[in-house]
Every structure is written in structure tokens, then in C-alpha cells.
Motif scaffolding. Sequence first.
Motif, PDB file in Angstrom:
ATOM      1  N   ASN A 161       7.721  -3.200 -11.068  1.00  0.00           N
ATOM      2  CA  ASN A 161       6.193  -3.137 -10.804  1.00  0.00           C
ATOM      3  C   ASN A 161       6.308  -3.318  -9.128  1.00  0.00           C
ATOM      4  O   ASN A 161       7.211  -3.294  -8.700  1.00  0.00           O
ATOM      5  N   VAL A 162       5.232  -2.886  -8.502  1.00  0.00           N
ATOM      6  CA  VAL A 162       5.076  -2.564  -7.131  1.00  0.00           C
ATOM      7  C   VAL A 162       5.317  -3.711  -6.291  1.00  0.00           C
ATOM      8  O   VAL A 162       6.186  -3.988  -5.494  1.00  0.00           O
ATOM      9  N   LEU A 163       4.772  -4.791  -6.972  1.00  0.00           N
ATOM     10  CA  LEU A 163       5.115  -6.305  -6.210  1.00  0.00           C
ATOM     11  C   LEU A 163       6.670  -6.600  -6.270  1.00  0.00           C
ATOM     12  O   LEU A 163       7.326  -7.051  -5.376  1.00  0.00           O
ATOM     13  N   GLY A 164       7.321  -6.504  -7.428  1.00  0.00           N
ATOM     14  CA  GLY A 164       8.822  -6.596  -7.536  1.00  0.00           C
ATOM     15  C   GLY A 164       9.691  -5.840  -6.741  1.00  0.00           C
ATOM     16  O   GLY A 164      10.407  -6.313  -6.142  1.00  0.00           O
ATOM     17  N   LEU A 165       9.083  -4.701  -6.597  1.00  0.00           N
ATOM     18  CA  LEU A 165       9.736  -3.494  -5.635  1.00  0.00           C
ATOM     19  C   LEU A 165       9.771  -4.067  -4.316  1.00  0.00           C
ATOM     20  O   LEU A 165      10.667  -3.753  -3.505  1.00  0.00           O
ATOM     21  N   THR A 166       8.382  -4.478  -3.832  1.00  0.00           N
ATOM     22  CA  THR A 166       8.119  -4.858  -2.623  1.00  0.00           C
ATOM     23  C   THR A 166       9.116  -6.105  -2.157  1.00  0.00           C
ATOM     24  O   THR A 166       9.609  -6.244  -1.159  1.00  0.00           O
ATOM     25  N   ASN A 167       9.338  -7.056  -3.036  1.00  0.00           N
ATOM     26  CA  ASN A 167      10.155  -7.970  -2.945  1.00  0.00           C
ATOM     27  C   ASN A 167      11.442  -7.911  -2.846  1.00  0.00           C
ATOM     28  O   ASN A 167      12.390  -8.390  -2.091  1.00  0.00           O
ATOM     29  N   LEU A 168      11.783  -6.890  -3.613  1.00  0.00           N
ATOM     30  CA  LEU A 168      13.331  -6.456  -3.645  1.00  0.00           C
ATOM     31  C   LEU A 168      13.611  -5.569  -2.219  1.00  0.00           C
ATOM     32  O   LEU A 168      14.656  -6.037  -1.601  1.00  0.00           O
ATOM     33  N   LYS A 175      12.573   7.800  -2.601  1.00  0.00           N
ATOM     34  CA  LYS A 175      11.301   7.770  -1.504  1.00  0.00           C
ATOM     35  C   LYS A 175      11.510   6.609  -0.755  1.00  0.00           C
ATOM     36  O   LYS A 175      11.354   6.411   0.585  1.00  0.00           O
ATOM     37  N   VAL A 176      11.631   5.424  -1.502  1.00  0.00           N
ATOM     38  CA  VAL A 176      11.803   4.140  -0.917  1.00  0.00           C
ATOM     39  C   VAL A 176      13.107   4.296   0.088  1.00  0.00           C
ATOM     40  O   VAL A 176      12.894   3.697   1.027  1.00  0.00           O
ATOM     41  N   GLN A 177      14.101   4.727  -0.411  1.00  0.00           N
ATOM     42  CA  GLN A 177      15.331   4.761   0.455  1.00  0.00           C
ATOM     43  C   GLN A 177      15.162   5.548   1.836  1.00  0.00           C
ATOM     44  O   GLN A 177      15.625   5.085   2.865  1.00  0.00           O
ATOM     45  N   SER A 178      14.358   6.683   1.456  1.00  0.00           N
ATOM     46  CA  SER A 178      14.118   7.440   2.748  1.00  0.00           C
ATOM     47  C   SER A 178      13.346   6.756   3.749  1.00  0.00           C
ATOM     48  O   SER A 178      13.379   6.874   4.977  1.00  0.00           O
ATOM     49  N   VAL A 179      12.312   5.690   3.207  1.00  0.00           N
ATOM     50  CA  VAL A 179      11.303   5.296   4.285  1.00  0.00           C
ATOM     51  C   VAL A 179      12.059   3.830   4.716  1.00  0.00           C
ATOM     52  O   VAL A 179      12.041   3.693   5.946  1.00  0.00           O
ATOM     53  N   PHE A 180      12.595   3.087   3.870  1.00  0.00           N
ATOM     54  CA  PHE A 180      13.078   1.738   4.243  1.00  0.00           C
ATOM     55  C   PHE A 180      14.584   1.806   4.689  1.00  0.00           C
ATOM     56  O   PHE A 180      15.032   0.595   5.122  1.00  0.00           O
ATOM     57  N   ILE A 193       0.907  -1.374   0.078  1.00  0.00           N
ATOM     58  CA  ILE A 193       0.122   0.010   0.009  1.00  0.00           C
ATOM     59  C   ILE A 193       0.899   1.207   0.048  1.00  0.00           C
ATOM     60  O   ILE A 193       0.574   2.116  -0.853  1.00  0.00           O
ATOM     61  N   LEU A 194       2.025   1.517   0.779  1.00  0.00           N
ATOM     62  CA  LEU A 194       2.624   2.305   0.930  1.00  0.00           C
ATOM     63  C   LEU A 194       3.495   2.549  -0.359  1.00  0.00           C
ATOM     64  O   LEU A 194       3.570   3.804  -0.922  1.00  0.00           O
TER      65      LEU A 194
END
Length: 149
Positions: free
Chosen positions: A102-109, A83-88, A46-47
Amino acid sequence: MMPQTLTFIDEMPLTPNGKVDSHALLRLTKSNEDEVENTAQTSAQILISNIWRQVLHLDHLSINDNFFALGGHSVLAVRILSKVQSVFKCNITLRQFFIEPNVLGLTNLIEDCLGGSEIVNDIAWVYDLVADLPLEEVMLLLEEQDDDF
């Protein structure tokens, strides 16, 4: 027997002969099922979907939508990854992102980077909880947590 899903349609699809087009009805049902399966389910999905929608200026997004098919390019990919780097606090390269864009692939990474989905979802949940709060309120929440331990 109970149906698993209900799909409301404005009119019945018809064949050129005026009969109900059962194949078109099956496609409607299948696309509705795909929509449910491709919706972000976890806090992390979701994020990340929200980050993509913000960067790409989209209203709707599937977790399997291809970044490039949505109008994405390398500069926008860098914005998303920043943005992903700043959050996670996880460094994902452009090359990694481009392999499964895709979102699923990025989440898995991100899950691979941080060691599992549980921690990634916890981070996303906390981020969502405090992202719009003033710093003072965040500090108070953290102090309350320290008192509990």
C-alpha cells in the motif's frame, strides 16, 4: 459542546420499523473519519499516491488500499517501483513491496532506505516543483540556488 465533524446525508437511515437507525449513522460517521485518516498527508505520500493512480488508472486512492485489491499485479508493481526508483533513487525490491502493498507501506520503505521522512518529503516536494518544468527552467532555478549559498 461543538461537534468534531459534520456529515451531510441525503436521507436519514431507517430501521425496518421506520425509526432512525443509530447504528447506520455511526457507521457513516466512522467511514467519513476513516476517509480523512487514509488520505495522503505528506508530500511523499501525495507523490506516491499520484504514481499509483497513474499506473493503476484510478481516480481515488487511500494510503491503506491494497495494491492487489485495486487490480495490481507484478508487472504494474514493477512500473510503480521503477518510477519510485527514478524519483527517490532508492532501490525497493518486489519482495519488499509485496509484504506491505500500500502507499503507506511503500512510503515507509523509502523512508527506511533514505534515512527518514524529512529527506523523503523534501525530495517529493522538489520533484513536484520541477517535474513539469522544461530543463532550462530547472537549470535556472538551480543556478539561483547556487547563488544563494
